[in-house]
Scaffold this motif. Sequence first.
Motif, mmCIF file in Angstrom:
data_model
loop_
_atom_site.group_PDB
_atom_site.id
_atom_site.type_symbol
_atom_site.label_atom_id
_atom_site.label_comp_id
_atom_site.label_asym_id
_atom_site.label_seq_id
_atom_site.Cartn_x
_atom_site.Cartn_y
_atom_site.Cartn_z
ATOM 1 N N HIS A 75 0.824 -1.213 0.000
ATOM 2 C CA HIS A 75 0.000 0.000 0.000
ATOM 3 C C HIS A 75 0.856 1.260 0.000
ATOM 4 C CE1 HIS A 75 0.356 1.244 4.286
ATOM 5 N NE2 HIS A 75 0.557 -0.040 4.486
ATOM 6 N N PHE A 92 -12.819 -6.306 -9.022
ATOM 7 C CA PHE A 92 -13.677 -6.837 -7.963
ATOM 8 C C PHE A 92 -15.024 -7.192 -8.571
ATOM 9 C CE2 PHE A 92 -10.771 -3.767 -5.943
ATOM 10 C CZ PHE A 92 -10.039 -4.670 -5.188
ATOM 11 N N ARG A 102 -14.227 3.840 -7.741
ATOM 12 C CA ARG A 102 -14.226 4.692 -6.549
ATOM 13 C C ARG A 102 -13.208 4.209 -5.512
ATOM 14 N NH1 ARG A 102 -19.300 5.154 -2.508
ATOM 15 N NH2 ARG A 102 -18.240 6.338 -0.884
ATOM 16 N N ILE A 103 -13.074 2.881 -5.399
ATOM 17 C CA ILE A 103 -12.168 2.343 -4.382
ATOM 18 C C ILE A 103 -10.719 2.725 -4.688
ATOM 19 C CG2 ILE A 103 -11.829 0.095 -5.490
ATOM 20 C CD1 ILE A 103 -11.791 -1.188 -2.772
ATOM 21 N N ARG B 203 -22.756 1.536 1.073
ATOM 22 C CA ARG B 203 -22.647 2.924 0.651
ATOM 23 C C ARG B 203 -21.317 3.594 0.981
ATOM 24 N NH1 ARG B 203 -26.340 2.456 -2.242
ATOM 25 N NH2 ARG B 203 -28.568 2.597 -1.806
ATOM 26 N N SER B 204 -20.700 3.205 2.107
ATOM 27 C CA SER B 204 -19.531 3.974 2.535
ATOM 28 C C SER B 204 -18.267 3.462 1.856
ATOM 29 C CB SER B 204 -19.367 3.865 4.052
ATOM 30 O OG SER B 204 -18.953 2.560 4.381
ATOM 31 N N ARG B 205 -17.251 4.306 1.852
ATOM 32 C CA ARG B 205 -15.972 3.903 1.261
ATOM 33 C C ARG B 205 -15.394 2.716 2.026
ATOM 34 N NH1 ARG B 205 -11.660 4.948 -1.879
ATOM 35 N NH2 ARG B 205 -9.632 4.596 -0.961
ATOM 36 N N ILE B 208 -17.077 -0.409 0.951
ATOM 37 C CA ILE B 208 -16.607 -0.882 -0.360
ATOM 38 C C ILE B 208 -15.263 -1.586 -0.193
ATOM 39 C CG2 ILE B 208 -15.845 -0.126 -2.644
ATOM 40 C CD1 ILE B 208 -17.900 2.107 -2.499
ATOM 41 N N ILE B 209 -14.412 -1.005 0.646
ATOM 42 C CA ILE B 209 -13.098 -1.614 0.873
ATOM 43 C C ILE B 209 -13.258 -2.990 1.529
ATOM 44 C CG2 ILE B 209 -10.961 -1.407 2.219
ATOM 45 C CD1 ILE B 209 -11.141 1.632 1.769
ATOM 46 N N ARG B 211 -15.866 -5.063 1.315
ATOM 47 C CA ARG B 211 -16.369 -6.040 0.336
ATOM 48 C C ARG B 211 -15.297 -6.408 -0.678
ATOM 49 N NH1 ARG B 211 -20.752 -4.082 -2.824
ATOM 50 N NH2 ARG B 211 -20.368 -1.976 -2.099
ATOM 51 N N ALA B 212 -14.502 -5.417 -1.078
ATOM 52 C CA ALA B 212 -13.414 -5.709 -2.019
ATOM 53 C C ALA B 212 -12.372 -6.618 -1.355
ATOM 54 C CB ALA B 212 -12.763 -4.412 -2.494
ATOM 55 N N GLU B 215 -13.078 -10.210 -1.372
ATOM 56 C CA GLU B 215 -12.793 -10.846 -2.658
ATOM 57 C C GLU B 215 -11.306 -11.005 -2.914
ATOM 58 O OE1 GLU B 215 -14.285 -10.001 -6.711
ATOM 59 O OE2 GLU B 215 -15.791 -8.853 -5.621
ATOM 60 N N ASP B 216 -10.561 -9.936 -2.718
ATOM 61 C CA ASP B 216 -9.161 -9.946 -3.139
ATOM 62 C C ASP B 216 -8.363 -8.932 -2.317
ATOM 63 O OD1 ASP B 216 -6.731 -9.891 -4.417
ATOM 64 O OD2 ASP B 216 -7.557 -9.780 -6.442
ATOM 65 N N VAL B 220 -6.597 -4.970 -3.052
ATOM 66 C CA VAL B 220 -6.940 -3.786 -2.253
ATOM 67 C C VAL B 220 -5.670 -3.086 -1.793
ATOM 68 C CG1 VAL B 220 -8.000 -3.014 -0.106
ATOM 69 C CG2 VAL B 220 -9.173 -4.677 -1.536
ATOM 70 N N LEU B 223 -3.900 -1.053 -4.389
ATOM 71 C CA LEU B 223 -4.512 0.237 -4.719
ATOM 72 C C LEU B 223 -4.068 1.329 -3.748
ATOM 73 C CD1 LEU B 223 -8.137 -0.923 -5.606
ATOM 74 C CD2 LEU B 223 -6.380 -0.161 -7.182
ATOM 75 N N ILE B 225 -4.278 0.961 -0.268
ATOM 76 C CA ILE B 225 -5.074 0.949 0.955
ATOM 77 C C ILE B 225 -4.398 0.051 1.986
ATOM 78 C CG2 ILE B 225 -7.289 0.230 1.943
ATOM 79 C CD1 ILE B 225 -8.367 0.832 -1.032
#
Lengths: 235, 333
Positions: A75, A92, A102-103, B203-205, B208-209, B211-212, B215-216, B220, B223, B225
């Motif tokens: 990161h 994803f 957005r992510i 809805r929130s960032r 989303i992080i 849920r992402a 998956e993977d 993440v 990116l 994060i």
Amino acid sequence: MTDSILEVRDIHTFIGQFHILEGVSVSVPVGSITVLLGRNGAGKTTTLRSIMGLTPPARGQILFDGKNIAGKHPHAIAQLGIGYVPEHRAIFRELTVHENLRIAERKRGDLARKADFIFELFPDLKRLIDLPGGNLSGGQQQMLAVARALVPDNRLLLIDEPSEGLAPVIIEQLMAAISRLAESSSVLLVEQNFRVASRLAQQYVIIEEGQSPAAGKIDALVQDAALVQRYLGVA
Amino acid sequence: MARTNRSSLIAILVIIGGLIAVAFVNSNSLGNFGITLLSGLFQGMLLFLVASGLSIVFGLMDVLNFAQGAYFMVGAYVAYDAQHAGGLIDLTQAIPDPNLRFPVAVILAVIVGALLGVILERGLLRPLYARPVFQLVLTFGVALVMAEIIKFIWTTTPYSWTEVFGVRESFFELFGQRFSTYRLFVVGMGIVLIILIALLLRRSRIGIIIRAGVEDREMVQSLGINVQTVFTLVFTLGCAIAALGGAVAAPFLGASTTIGDIFLLQAIAVVVLGGMGSYEGTAIGSVMVGLAVAVAQDAAIGTSFAALPSITPMLLLILVLLLRPSGLFGNAR
Ligand SMILES: Nc1ncnc2c1ncn2[C@@H]1O[C@H](COP(=O)(O)OP(=O)(O)O)[C@@H](O)[C@H]1O
Ligand SMILES: [Mg+2]
């Protein structure tokens, strides 16, 4: 050397106990496309993953902008301004196209600022914005993966086999997009299709059995049928 | 995608419909039927408070947190102790009104749960992320240690709730039966939490992080994060919610060193039958198991089959896995 954005120097990477990279060196000049060429299993993906810090090298240096980033967390490496588009279209699948983009924001407003540019490169994505990534076709997923790397201000993009398994028309479109975005950032590309690669890139590095035995200007390689035959097995 | 959703929807409707039908046939009046339903929803909501943390943490971090039941237990003890006179934490002087004291006791329990959650994630789990089996053993060990510490502080004698306060005592009448307002309140709170967490995830960032990351995780990180921070946050939240469950359960169930065990076992069944790591599956699975247990409790009254309620979650789990091997909302991965 001073005008290289990325300088990988003699890195050695282990996965488990396997010595996968045994001295790879890659130089990416600012504002151009460099392609990694080599057979399946040669170590191209591992080279990109080592740069990202996902499989950190045990030895060697990775200089980004002159500073060693080897050993940093993925990161932290990404935050320096490096975008990664992994092989096999790692988007994803459960997230919508919009959420996938957005992510990738690193600052508030990144997506808003880049949206016009992204949708100009990939008009399809605009139409698909609220669909889950998993519902997209292979080509659309690959475009999303590239688009995602364009959301923040990246100075270097690592793109792993974007054309794999895609139809020729889609490959054309993707490659046009990649050469467009190389105008604003440097690119290190893995591309198996030599014809595609030679049209796109300015420099090449051959990866072979975990090493980098040859590198130079792509024009020189195109002239050198013997070298191409030896390392890539294509005429 | 669409077909998966339809078949899981059918499985859900069949099972919940079946449970409600059995409850209806079994009860000889509408009043009794209502009691069973409310009891089922009440237990389902408490279960959700344990299972949601278990499920999200598992999906994101691949850690099955066996200490989740212990956080429920800690929540029950802290809320009990804060509400009642004497003991370690005694708020009876500071807040004489028991109706006002109870929410404060619950908040205190949540804070203690969150603090213990941070300590477990940062201090003990973090060094072991590369070793999942060690983590499993570790969370199990932490659960045992927490139970021992509780025994040291509050002894092994179970506490039953004696402090009388308004909401806990109040009833409303329907179909000639008296229904507990407190249970209804817990059910309402559970529904609000289910919706709030769903909104957070959708809805929130950070949602989303999360849920992402399920998956993977690697992508993440690539990116830019810091997933470690996200892990700490999610883990802490899971522990805090489990402690909340214990705190709101305490007025009915009291506090004992085994109070978390039943919920932990049932929560594991919920996480598997909902589809590992699926939030929707966990929410619906909790309600399903809660209803099934209430129906079983009702059916077991007056029979020699007293063990029925405790084996019901596992029976339901087997049934669901026979219908859908990867769970209600699981994707085979
Ligand atoms: N997780 C892994 N475990 C063991 N070996 C691996 C792993 N990942 C890659 N390798 C090996 O490393 C070598 C290089 O792989 P890779 O970098 O993916 O090659 P390329 O991208 O050039 O096709 C291959 O021989 C591959 O089998
Ligand atoms: Mg590869």
